[in-house]
Design a protein around this motif. Structure first.
Motif, PDB file in Angstrom:
ATOM      1  N   ALA A 134      25.630  -0.324  -4.590  1.00 45.62           N
ATOM      2  CA  ALA A 134      26.916  -0.636  -3.973  1.00 45.62           C
ATOM      3  C   ALA A 134      27.548  -1.877  -4.589  1.00 45.62           C
ATOM      4  CB  ALA A 134      26.740  -0.832  -2.469  1.00 45.62           C
ATOM      5  N   ALA A 135      26.714  -2.769  -5.130  1.00 48.00           N
ATOM      6  CA  ALA A 135      27.210  -3.992  -5.766  1.00 48.00           C
ATOM      7  C   ALA A 135      27.603  -3.771  -7.222  1.00 48.00           C
ATOM      8  CB  ALA A 135      26.151  -5.091  -5.678  1.00 48.00           C
ATOM      9  N   GLY A 136      27.512  -2.527  -7.714  1.00 48.35           N
ATOM     10  CA  GLY A 136      27.928  -2.231  -9.080  1.00 48.35           C
ATOM     11  C   GLY A 136      26.819  -2.198 -10.098  1.00 48.35           C
ATOM     12  N   VAL A 137      25.571  -2.280  -9.624  1.00 52.62           N
ATOM     13  CA  VAL A 137      24.437  -2.182 -10.538  1.00 52.62           C
ATOM     14  C   VAL A 137      24.176  -0.702 -10.823  1.00 52.62           C
ATOM     15  CG1 VAL A 137      21.960  -2.617 -10.830  1.00 52.62           C
ATOM     16  CG2 VAL A 137      23.416  -4.338  -9.727  1.00 52.62           C
ATOM     17  N   GLU A 138      24.100  -0.324 -12.096  1.00 48.10           N
ATOM     18  CA  GLU A 138      23.763   1.047 -12.442  1.00 48.10           C
ATOM     19  C   GLU A 138      22.283   1.289 -12.160  1.00 48.10           C
ATOM     20  OE1 GLU A 138      23.593   4.143 -16.241  1.00 48.10           O
ATOM     21  OE2 GLU A 138      24.025   2.019 -16.603  1.00 48.10           O
ATOM     22  N   ILE A 139      21.967   2.381 -11.475  1.00 44.37           N
ATOM     23  CA  ILE A 139      20.586   2.754 -11.207  1.00 44.37           C
ATOM     24  C   ILE A 139      20.219   3.904 -12.141  1.00 44.37           C
ATOM     25  CG2 ILE A 139      18.899   3.489  -9.502  1.00 44.37           C
ATOM     26  CD1 ILE A 139      20.166   0.735  -8.947  1.00 44.37           C
ATOM     27  N   GLY A 140      19.244   3.668 -13.003  1.00 45.69           N
ATOM     28  CA  GLY A 140      18.805   4.675 -13.952  1.00 45.69           C
ATOM     29  C   GLY A 140      17.421   5.183 -13.625  1.00 45.69           C
ATOM     30  N   GLY A 141      17.000   6.237 -14.314  1.00 40.83           N
ATOM     31  CA  GLY A 141      15.682   6.822 -14.117  1.00 40.83           C
ATOM     32  C   GLY A 141      14.633   6.180 -15.008  1.00 40.83           C
ATOM     33  N   HIS A 142      13.392   6.163 -14.493  1.00 42.03           N
ATOM     34  CA  HIS A 142      12.280   5.567 -15.246  1.00 42.03           C
ATOM     35  C   HIS A 142      11.000   6.360 -14.984  1.00 42.03           C
ATOM     36  CE1 HIS A 142      10.594   2.400 -17.660  1.00 42.03           C
ATOM     37  NE2 HIS A 142       9.897   1.828 -16.686  1.00 42.03           N
ATOM     38  N   SER A 143      11.164   7.668 -14.709  1.00 44.49           N
ATOM     39  CA  SER A 143      10.084   8.588 -14.360  1.00 44.49           C
ATOM     40  C   SER A 143       9.711   8.419 -12.885  1.00 44.49           C
ATOM     41  CB  SER A 143       8.843   8.405 -15.249  1.00 44.49           C
ATOM     42  OG  SER A 143       8.057   7.303 -14.831  1.00 44.49           O
ATOM     43  N   HIS A 144       8.743   9.214 -12.422  1.00 44.90           N
ATOM     44  CA  HIS A 144       8.314   9.126 -11.025  1.00 44.90           C
ATOM     45  C   HIS A 144       7.111   8.197 -10.865  1.00 44.90           C
ATOM     46  CE1 HIS A 144       8.001  10.212  -6.871  1.00 44.90           C
ATOM     47  NE2 HIS A 144       6.783  10.736  -7.001  1.00 44.90           N
ATOM     48  N   THR A 145       6.066   8.394 -11.682  1.00 44.22           N
ATOM     49  CA  THR A 145       4.849   7.587 -11.518  1.00 44.22           C
ATOM     50  C   THR A 145       4.562   6.661 -12.705  1.00 44.22           C
ATOM     51  OG1 THR A 145       3.392   9.294 -12.448  1.00 44.22           O
ATOM     52  CG2 THR A 145       3.830   9.397 -10.078  1.00 44.22           C
ATOM     53  N   HIS A 146       5.516   6.539 -13.637  1.00 40.05           N
ATOM     54  CA  HIS A 146       5.409   5.606 -14.760  1.00 40.05           C
ATOM     55  C   HIS A 146       4.264   5.939 -15.718  1.00 40.05           C
ATOM     56  CE1 HIS A 146       5.457   1.745 -16.946  1.00 40.05           C
ATOM     57  NE2 HIS A 146       6.654   1.542 -16.404  1.00 40.05           N
ATOM     58  N   PRO A 147       4.127   7.197 -16.141  1.00 40.56           N
ATOM     59  CA  PRO A 147       3.102   7.524 -17.137  1.00 40.56           C
ATOM     60  C   PRO A 147       3.643   7.349 -18.554  1.00 40.56           C
ATOM     61  CG  PRO A 147       4.195   9.513 -16.492  1.00 40.56           C
ATOM     62  CD  PRO A 147       4.869   8.396 -15.715  1.00 40.56           C
TER      63      PRO A 147
END
Length: 266
Positions: free
Chosen positions: A126-139
């Protein structure tokens, strides 16, 4: 210029008292605030990952001195310490979340320290930070078979979309590792761009799915940080990291060969 080099800063935890698992890649809040102030003093213009990639894709001009501020994993300090500093300067940033590490309904318990929860992620967005993907369990994604790779990407993408109401468009590879197969899978899951590590400046010719970043860690002093922003002495700064990376690459390649041999005998 068409291939302007861009420093993409890779942060992880920002914490006063990090634990042993995150200490080396954790930055003190005071140091982070000083680094962001320096970006302003030097006249750099922060962009989100999506904005940079879109400008390179469409030919829209870059600001005179672009820089990206990115965070991996989703540590709680990004909300506690980072968000107020970004708001003070009016900077955008990108946070790449491992959805199985975020506190809440999907938490697998794998987080290395105190992680964000979903209300905090929503406040960041909501503050303008882009939320990106980084996998589910970080393998290490390039070590997974096709089914496991699809599950990691699908879980991550769908959870972020469900929680935020919009699909993520930028991705960061856990540990920076990818392969042609992984990059193709990331593209097929709807991501328009993805970040590696590489400890080098990003350039358009690297392609949208292999953009490089430079690591900011607890030992990064203000003079070294300024050199990173200017793209000076990066090779020397990360010489030790490159030697370790090359050695580990040989180990990982041997593991892949061994796994393929085992599968072929089954």
């Amino acid at each position: 210029m068409a291939d302007t080099p861009v420093p993409i800063l890779m942060y992880h935890s920002v914490a006063t008292a990090p634990n042993d698992a995150t200490r080396a890649l954790s930055v003190a809040p005071e140091a982070f605030a000083e680094q962001m102030a320096l970006i302003g003093d030097l006249g750099l213009t922060p962009l989100t990952t999506a904005d940079l990639a879109d400008r390179w894709r469409t030919g829209r001009p870059l600001p005179a001195r672009p820089v990206l501020v990115t965070f991996d994993d989703g540590y709680e300090g990004v909300h506690r310490h980072v968000l107020p500093v970004l708001a003070k300067h009016g900077y955008p940033a990108t946070v790449f979340v491992s959805t199985g590490w975020i506190r809440g309904a999907y938490d697998t318990g794998g987080g290395l320290d105190t992680m964000l929860d979903w209300p905090q992620v929503r406040r960041l967005a909501a503050a303008g930070v882009e939320i990106g993907g980084h996998s589910h369990t970080h393998p290490q994604l390039d070590q997974l078979d096709d089914g496991a790779l699809r599950r990691e990407l699908t879980h991550c993408t769908e959870i972020v979309a469900d929680e935020l109401g919009a699909r993520p468009v930028s991705f960061a590879y856990p540990y920076g590792y990818s392969s042609r197969r992984v990059r193709q899978a990331v593209r097929e899951h709807g991501y328009g761009q993805a970040l590696a590590v590489g400890n080098a400046l990003a350039r358009r010719h690297q392609g949208p799915y292999a953009l490089r970043r430079v690591t900011v860690r607890r030992s990064t002093g203000v003079e070294e940080f300024e050199r990173l922003l200017h793209g000076r002495a990066i090779t020397r700064t990360f010489a030790g990291d490159r030697a370790l990376t090359k050695g580990y690459a040989l180990v990982r390649r041997a593991r892949q060969v061994r796994r393929k041999a085992i599968r072929s005998r089954v």
